[in-house]
Design an enzyme around this catalytic site. Structure first.
Site, PDB file in Angstrom:
ATOM      1  N   THR A  69       1.645  14.840 -29.378  1.00 17.43           N
ATOM      2  CA  THR A  69       2.638  13.974 -30.030  1.00 17.43           C
ATOM      3  C   THR A  69       4.043  14.573 -29.943  1.00 17.43           C
ATOM      4  O   THR A  69       4.195  15.797 -30.019  1.00 17.43           O
ATOM      5  CB  THR A  69       2.246  13.757 -31.497  1.00 17.43           C
ATOM      6  OG1 THR A  69       0.939  13.178 -31.540  1.00 17.43           O
ATOM      7  CG2 THR A  69       3.215  12.840 -32.213  1.00 17.43           C
ATOM      8  N   GLY A 108      -0.776  20.543 -35.022  1.00 19.31           N
ATOM      9  CA  GLY A 108      -1.222  21.399 -36.109  1.00 19.31           C
ATOM     10  C   GLY A 108      -1.260  22.864 -35.695  1.00 19.31           C
ATOM     11  O   GLY A 108      -1.663  23.186 -34.585  1.00 19.31           O
ATOM     12  N   GLU A 351      -5.139  11.208 -34.611  1.00 16.82           N
ATOM     13  CA  GLU A 351      -6.205  10.941 -33.626  1.00 16.82           C
ATOM     14  C   GLU A 351      -6.289   9.458 -33.294  1.00 16.82           C
ATOM     15  O   GLU A 351      -7.345   8.944 -32.963  1.00 16.82           O
ATOM     16  CB  GLU A 351      -7.553  11.468 -34.108  1.00 16.82           C
ATOM     17  CG  GLU A 351      -7.610  12.958 -34.314  1.00 16.82           C
ATOM     18  CD  GLU A 351      -7.370  13.810 -33.058  1.00 16.82           C
ATOM     19  OE1 GLU A 351      -7.335  15.042 -33.185  1.00 16.82           O
ATOM     20  OE2 GLU A 351      -7.189  13.252 -31.951  1.00 16.82           O
TER      21      GLU A 351
HETATM   22  C1  LIG Z   1      -3.652   3.562 -27.507  1.00 15.93           C
HETATM   23  C2  LIG Z   1      -4.054   4.185 -26.213  1.00 15.93           C
HETATM   24  C3  LIG Z   1      -5.548   4.196 -26.046  1.00 15.93           C
HETATM   25  C4  LIG Z   1      -3.393   3.392 -25.100  1.00 15.93           C
HETATM   26  O1  LIG Z   1      -3.549   4.142 -23.940  1.00 15.93           O
HETATM   27  P1  LIG Z   1      -2.972   3.550 -22.579  1.00 15.93           P
HETATM   28  O2  LIG Z   1      -2.963   4.647 -21.572  1.00 15.93           O
HETATM   29  O3  LIG Z   1      -1.693   2.851 -22.857  1.00 15.93           O
HETATM   30  O4  LIG Z   1      -4.096   2.550 -22.139  1.00 15.93           O
HETATM   31  P2  LIG Z   1      -4.151   0.977 -22.322  1.00 15.93           P
HETATM   32  O5  LIG Z   1      -4.125   0.585 -23.756  1.00 15.93           O
HETATM   33  O6  LIG Z   1      -3.145   0.382 -21.400  1.00 15.93           O
HETATM   34  O7  LIG Z   1      -5.616   0.696 -21.778  1.00 15.93           O
HETATM   35  C5  LIG Z   1      -5.882   0.846 -20.394  1.00 15.93           C
HETATM   36  C6  LIG Z   1      -7.378   0.950 -20.240  1.00 15.93           C
HETATM   37  O8  LIG Z   1      -7.757   2.276 -20.600  1.00 15.93           O
HETATM   38  C7  LIG Z   1      -8.810   2.211 -21.541  1.00 15.93           C
HETATM   39  N1  LIG Z   1      -8.733   3.407 -22.364  1.00 15.93           N
HETATM   40  C8  LIG Z   1      -7.708   3.815 -23.141  1.00 15.93           C
HETATM   41  N2  LIG Z   1      -7.987   4.964 -23.749  1.00 15.93           N
HETATM   42  C9  LIG Z   1      -9.237   5.301 -23.339  1.00 15.93           C
HETATM   43  C10 LIG Z   1     -10.095   6.395 -23.643  1.00 15.93           C
HETATM   44  N3  LIG Z   1      -9.737   7.395 -24.494  1.00 15.93           N
HETATM   45  N4  LIG Z   1     -11.309   6.422 -23.062  1.00 15.93           N
HETATM   46  C11 LIG Z   1     -11.674   5.416 -22.225  1.00 15.93           C
HETATM   47  N5  LIG Z   1     -10.918   4.326 -21.889  1.00 15.93           N
HETATM   48  C12 LIG Z   1      -9.711   4.306 -22.469  1.00 15.93           C
HETATM   49  C13 LIG Z   1      -8.552   0.951 -22.304  1.00 15.93           C
HETATM   50  O9  LIG Z   1      -9.696   0.521 -22.988  1.00 15.93           O
HETATM   51  C14 LIG Z   1      -8.155   0.030 -21.185  1.00 15.93           C
HETATM   52  O10 LIG Z   1      -9.325  -0.353 -20.517  1.00 15.93           O
HETATM   53  P3  LIG Z   1      -9.388  -1.817 -19.847  1.00 15.93           P
HETATM   54  O11 LIG Z   1     -10.752  -1.887 -19.250  1.00 15.93           O
HETATM   55  O12 LIG Z   1      -9.193  -2.778 -20.988  1.00 15.93           O
HETATM   56  O13 LIG Z   1      -8.257  -1.848 -18.872  1.00 15.93           O
HETATM   57  C15 LIG Z   1      -3.551   5.661 -26.122  1.00 15.93           C
HETATM   58  O14 LIG Z   1      -2.153   5.666 -26.056  1.00 15.93           O
HETATM   59  C16 LIG Z   1      -4.008   6.481 -27.299  1.00 15.93           C
HETATM   60  O15 LIG Z   1      -5.138   6.930 -27.332  1.00 15.93           O
HETATM   61  N6  LIG Z   1      -3.095   6.649 -28.322  1.00 15.93           N
HETATM   62  C17 LIG Z   1      -3.441   7.393 -29.516  1.00 15.93           C
HETATM   63  C18 LIG Z   1      -2.864   8.810 -29.430  1.00 15.93           C
HETATM   64  C19 LIG Z   1      -3.705   9.775 -30.206  1.00 15.93           C
HETATM   65  O16 LIG Z   1      -4.860   9.537 -30.509  1.00 15.93           O
HETATM   66  N7  LIG Z   1      -3.106  10.940 -30.511  1.00 15.93           N
HETATM   67  C20 LIG Z   1      -3.803  12.012 -31.145  1.00 15.93           C
HETATM   68  C21 LIG Z   1      -3.013  13.308 -30.996  1.00 15.93           C
HETATM   69  S1  LIG Z   1      -3.912  14.706 -31.575  1.00 15.93           S
HETATM   70  C22 LIG Z   1      -3.944  14.493 -33.282  1.00 15.93           C
HETATM   71  O17 LIG Z   1      -3.528  13.474 -33.818  1.00 15.93           O
HETATM   72  C23 LIG Z   1      -4.515  15.604 -34.039  1.00 15.93           C
HETATM   73  C24 LIG Z   1      -4.693  15.479 -35.382  1.00 15.93           C
HETATM   74  C25 LIG Z   1      -5.129  16.629 -36.226  1.00 15.93           C
HETATM   75  C26 LIG Z   1      -6.586  16.733 -36.414  1.00 15.93           C
HETATM   76  O18 LIG Z   1      -7.341  16.002 -35.740  1.00 15.93           O
HETATM   77  O19 LIG Z   1      -6.979  17.574 -37.272  1.00 15.93           O
HETATM   78  C1  LIG Z   2      -1.741  15.036 -40.658  1.00 14.88           C
HETATM   79  C2  LIG Z   2      -1.382  14.822 -39.219  1.00 14.88           C
HETATM   80  C3  LIG Z   2      -1.760  15.766 -38.272  1.00 14.88           C
HETATM   81  C4  LIG Z   2      -1.439  15.589 -36.933  1.00 14.88           C
HETATM   82  N1  LIG Z   2      -1.794  16.550 -36.010  1.00 14.88           N
HETATM   83  C5  LIG Z   2      -1.460  16.374 -34.718  1.00 14.88           C
HETATM   84  C6  LIG Z   2      -1.825  17.355 -33.745  1.00 14.88           C
HETATM   85  O1  LIG Z   2      -2.442  18.369 -34.071  1.00 14.88           O
HETATM   86  N2  LIG Z   2      -1.482  17.152 -32.445  1.00 14.88           N
HETATM   87  C7  LIG Z   2      -0.808  16.027 -32.044  1.00 14.88           C
HETATM   88  O2  LIG Z   2      -0.523  15.889 -30.858  1.00 14.88           O
HETATM   89  N3  LIG Z   2      -0.455  15.055 -32.949  1.00 14.88           N
HETATM   90  C8  LIG Z   2      -0.770  15.216 -34.262  1.00 14.88           C
HETATM   91  N4  LIG Z   2      -0.424  14.253 -35.174  1.00 14.88           N
HETATM   92  C9  LIG Z   2       0.347  13.079 -34.742  1.00 14.88           C
HETATM   93  C10 LIG Z   2      -0.526  11.839 -34.695  1.00 14.88           C
HETATM   94  O3  LIG Z   2      -1.422  11.915 -33.635  1.00 14.88           O
HETATM   95  C11 LIG Z   2       0.380  10.601 -34.549  1.00 14.88           C
HETATM   96  O4  LIG Z   2       1.179  10.502 -35.702  1.00 14.88           O
HETATM   97  C12 LIG Z   2      -0.483   9.354 -34.411  1.00 14.88           C
HETATM   98  O5  LIG Z   2      -1.048   9.329 -33.124  1.00 14.88           O
HETATM   99  C13 LIG Z   2       0.304   8.060 -34.665  1.00 14.88           C
HETATM  100  O6  LIG Z   2       1.331   7.944 -33.730  1.00 14.88           O
HETATM  101  P1  LIG Z   2       2.825   7.659 -34.240  1.00 14.88           P
HETATM  102  O7  LIG Z   2       3.144   8.675 -35.246  1.00 14.88           O
HETATM  103  O8  LIG Z   2       3.668   7.523 -33.020  1.00 14.88           O
HETATM  104  O9  LIG Z   2       2.740   6.254 -34.972  1.00 14.88           O
HETATM  105  P2  LIG Z   2       3.313   4.855 -34.441  1.00 14.88           P
HETATM  106  O10 LIG Z   2       2.489   4.383 -33.328  1.00 14.88           O
HETATM  107  O11 LIG Z   2       4.780   4.986 -34.260  1.00 14.88           O
HETATM  108  O12 LIG Z   2       2.970   3.944 -35.716  1.00 14.88           O
HETATM  109  C14 LIG Z   2       3.958   3.220 -36.424  1.00 14.88           C
HETATM  110  C15 LIG Z   2       3.456   1.781 -36.572  1.00 14.88           C
HETATM  111  O13 LIG Z   2       3.504   1.157 -35.286  1.00 14.88           O
HETATM  112  C16 LIG Z   2       2.298   0.412 -35.088  1.00 14.88           C
HETATM  113  N5  LIG Z   2       2.009   0.317 -33.656  1.00 14.88           N
HETATM  114  C17 LIG Z   2       2.230   1.240 -32.708  1.00 14.88           C
HETATM  115  N6  LIG Z   2       1.793   0.821 -31.499  1.00 14.88           N
HETATM  116  C18 LIG Z   2       1.265  -0.418 -31.697  1.00 14.88           C
HETATM  117  C19 LIG Z   2       0.635  -1.375 -30.857  1.00 14.88           C
HETATM  118  N7  LIG Z   2       0.452  -1.145 -29.540  1.00 14.88           N
HETATM  119  N8  LIG Z   2       0.193  -2.529 -31.416  1.00 14.88           N
HETATM  120  C20 LIG Z   2       0.342  -2.751 -32.746  1.00 14.88           C
HETATM  121  N9  LIG Z   2       0.947  -1.892 -33.603  1.00 14.88           N
HETATM  122  C21 LIG Z   2       1.395  -0.740 -33.072  1.00 14.88           C
HETATM  123  C22 LIG Z   2       1.244   1.233 -35.810  1.00 14.88           C
HETATM  124  O14 LIG Z   2       0.099   0.416 -36.135  1.00 14.88           O
HETATM  125  C23 LIG Z   2       1.994   1.698 -37.060  1.00 14.88           C
HETATM  126  O15 LIG Z   2       1.853   0.711 -38.075  1.00 14.88           O
HETATM  127  C24 LIG Z   2      -0.722  14.430 -36.536  1.00 14.88           C
HETATM  128  C25 LIG Z   2      -0.345  13.478 -37.484  1.00 14.88           C
HETATM  129  C26 LIG Z   2      -0.671  13.666 -38.818  1.00 14.88           C
HETATM  130  C27 LIG Z   2      -0.257  12.632 -39.829  1.00 14.88           C
END
Ligand SMILES: CC(C)(COP(=O)(O)OP(=O)(O)OC[C@H]1O[C@@H](n2cnc3c(N)ncnc32)[C@H](O)[C@@H]1OP(=O)(O)O)[C@@H](O)C(=O)NCCC(=O)NCCSC(=O)/C=C/CC(=O)O
Ligand SMILES: Cc1cc2nc3c(=O)[nH]c(=O)nc-3n(C[C@H](O)[C@H](O)[C@H](O)COP(=O)(O)OP(=O)(O)OC[C@H]3O[C@@H](n4cnc5c(N)ncnc54)[C@H](O)[C@@H]3O)c2cc1C
Length: 593
Positions: A69, A108, A351
């Protein structure tokens, strides 16, 4: 770490349980290291890379996190701006944060803890961008933990929860890493800079799918802990007269308290079984993927996204109900519930933000609906989409499992059809595909929630019908399963009734059944929470103690408040007394006037 070795903990599950017991209230600062960094090295690195790095990670010689992120992007991975540009002269990637919004933000433990990161960056080689890929990046000196030159790293500041995790920011300034630090199991960059693309670009997203599966179990753990606290406290707390002139009643004997808590108790059991079912599906499909069979990858992605979103939303709402059902003491940190809530509610965002995750599942359902309409075969979990929507419910007084699963299948199939038909109508009106989709996403979210709800009900019923369970236990679990399903219908009756699927008599049966089940479960409620076997050390709750000595615990907890270290607080001398003296002087003056 050493203690786990001494205890011989080998399985990741045992190690996870130990880590939670060691840090019961605050999340471990090594949670991402063990839960995401090391498993990603194992799954996304080549065999050579895994052999080199995984032992270092498992022995904590290398401590890492997952840095994806950025300030400007979290959800839209394809919009990430951090660049990794290959330099064939030096066989290195140059990592850079080209804009303010490209600064890594939120990862994190990046602020103070880790010495390595897995960084998601846009890969450039031979002047062409090949999308986001993962790179292993050393961020601190392994000798003295100082920040590596070319990096700016810091903490992002206080948050709602996650106090044990130092979420940070990280900025790259033309920071060089070896070519072999790109995780190359699926995609590669050769020495000459040639890019070898993966079988599927989304394989790079694999780490997030894995964590989403884990989060379904987190939803169970947190909701069940809050339920343990609230149910035990409801057995101890006596308040008001249920019978005029009688003794004050256990609050658990009020029907309203039972209606608040027992469905959440049932949900906890349902989520435990759903998390186990999800984990088994993940284990099977992810091993297929690792062997190169990507056929079920879309189904896994859709299920993981949907259940992660559904279960965290329901768990967070339920934890709040548990807190409020404990009255004033629930609002105190002494209850243990505020910390449970603060640490899990972020899971609705991280996630994969829940709405976005639900829409990923919705997208999959939309494609499956079309395939079903064409008479194509569908994966077993989706075959309900071809349900005959003209059929009405056969539900009787017994509210059989079969009639309940049929009701959830009908509801989900109908709602997916409604959303898909709106999407198709939008297209027929001349909307572009992305507009036709966007203008149907609200009904798709509702349909996807119904899809996930069906999975959980059907999974619960299937396990009760397949597993060998002693009759007494089977009877109580069947009561919980029926309560979970009937309560879900009663609370969403409009969605089940919109096409007249139930008749009025059946609605009355369901409303009577949910209240009757509360009475059935009441005698076993405490035993059902005790069965989770959470030690007091893990609950950290004066209200949920196993021995029920709540008021003694609250009194001791209060006396330990730091404010009680002195009788008179310094604020008296610094502010209150001067204010009072000033008031009395001004009073004398006014008296003289
Ligand atoms: C929202 C996402 C999935 C969009 O990804 P994008 O590349 O834009 O793909 P599309 O929406 O255009 O879909 C194309 C195609 O790909 C398939 N697909 C997407 N993701 C996956 C996947 N993981 N596995 C398999 N297939 C996938 C999708 O279904 C489409 O298929 P079609 O057949 O319909 O064409 C992506 O941007 C996303 O995952 N965003 C979320 C980001 C996220 O999760 N961040 C986490 C960061 S780490 C964190 O938060 C850590 C937290 C702390 C802790 O855990 O303790
Ligand atoms: C406690 C915590 C720990 C984290 N740890 C990590 C980490 O270790 N590593 C890391 O990489 N990240 C980490 N993150 C970041 C986290 O993965 C992102 O905050 C999360 O993926 C959401 O993305 P964003 O913040 O850009 O939200 P945004 O996507 O900007 O969300 C804002 C609003 O936009 C809406 N929105 C966005 N896209 C769409 C769409 N396509 N259609 C409809 N609505 C949409 C959402 O629903 C939401 O209401 C952490 C976050 C938190 C809160």
């Amino acid at each position: 770490m050493d203690r786990m070795e001494e205890l011989g903990f080998r399985s990741e599950t045992d190690r996870q349980i130990f880590r939670e017991a060691a840090a019961p209230v605050e999340l471990s600062p090594f949670g991402l290291h063990s839960g995401m960094f090391v498993p990603t090295l194992e799954r996304q690195g080549t065999p050579e890379q895994s052999r080199k790095w995984v032992p270092l990670g498992k022995s904590f010689k290398m401590i890492g996190t997952y840095a994806q992120t950025e300030l400007g992007h979290g959800t839209f991975i394809r919009g990430l701006e951090t660049t990794a540009t290959f330099d064939p002269e030096t066989q290195e990637f140059i990592l850079d944060s080209p804009t303010l919004s490209s600064i890594k933000y939120w990862p994190g433990n990046v602020a103070k803890t880790v010495n390595h990161c897995l960084v998601m960056a846009q890969l450039y080689t031979q002047g062409k961008c090949h999308g986001t890929h993962l790179f292993l990046v050393q961020v601190r000196n392994m000798e003295d933990h100082t920040i590596m030159p070319g990096l700016e790293i810091g903490d992002i500041g206080p948050k709602l929860g996650f106090d044990g995790v130092d979420n940070g920011f990280m900025r790259f300034n033309k920071y060089r890493i070896p070519r072999m630090n790109m995780l190359m199991r699926y995609a590669k960059v050769l020495e000459n800079g040639d890019y070898i693309k993966p079988k599927n670009a989304k394989l790079t997203y694999g780490a997030m799918v894995m964590i989403r599966v884990f989060i379904v179990m987190d939803a169970f753990k947190t909701l069940s802990r809050a339920a343990v606290i609230a149910v035990r406290y409801s057995a101890v707390r006596r308040q008001s007269e249920l019978r005029p002139g009688g003794e004050e009643a256990q609050v658990m004997d009020y029907q309203t308290q039972q209606y608040k808590l027992f469905p959440l108790l049932a949900t906890s059991y349902a989520f435990l079984l759903a998390a186990e079912g999800m984990s088994q599906i993940y284990a099977k499909i992810s091993s297929d993927i690792e062997r190169g069979n990507l056929e079920d990858m879309p189904q896994l992605h859709a299920l993981a996204c949907g259940l992660k979103a559904f279960c965290t939303w329901v768990a967070c709402e339920g934890i709040e109900v548990c807190r409020m059902s404990c009255g004033g003491h629930g609002y105190s940190h002494a209850s243990g519930i505020p910390k449970i809530y603060a640490n899990i509610v972020g899971a609705c965002t991280y996630e994969g933000e829940n709405t976005v995750m639900m829409l990923q599942t919705a997208r999959y359902l939309s494609k499956c609906y079309i395939r079903g309409q064409r008479g194509e075969s569908l994966p077993e979990l989706i075959q309900y989409l071809t349900t005959d929507l003209n059929v009405k419910s056969t539900l009787g007084e017994d509210c059989s499992f079969e009639s309940l699963v049929a009701a959830y299948s009908h509801r989900a199939a109908r709602m997916v059809a409604v959303a898909c038909k709106l999407q198709q109508t939008n297209k027929k009106k001349g909307m572009a595909g992305h507009d036709a989709w966007n203008k149907s996403t609200v009904p798709f979210i509702a349909a996807t929630k119904a899809h996930c709800h069906l999975f959980i009900v059907r999974n619960f019923v299937t396990i009760l019908s397949q597993k060998k369970i002693d009759p007494a236990t089977h009877n109580v679990l069947s009561q919980l399963c029926t309560l979970y399903a009937v309560y879900g219908i009663v609370e969403n009756m409009g969605e089940f009734m919109q096409d007249g699927y139930f008749n009025q008599d059946q609605v009355s049966i369901l409303n009577r059944k949910v209240l009757a089940l509360l009475e059935d479960i009441r005698p076993n409620a405490v035993a059902l929470v005790d069965a989770f076997d959470y030690p007091d050390h893990l609950l950290q709750s004066c209200l949920g103690r196993y021995d029920g000595q709540v008021y003694e615990a609250l009194y001791e907890y209060s006396k330990s408040s730091p404010l009680n270290n002195t009788d008179i607080h310094s604020s008296y001398y610094n502010y209150i007394r001067p204010m009072m003296q000033k008031r009395s002087e001004s009073k004398n003056i006014s008296a003289k006037l």
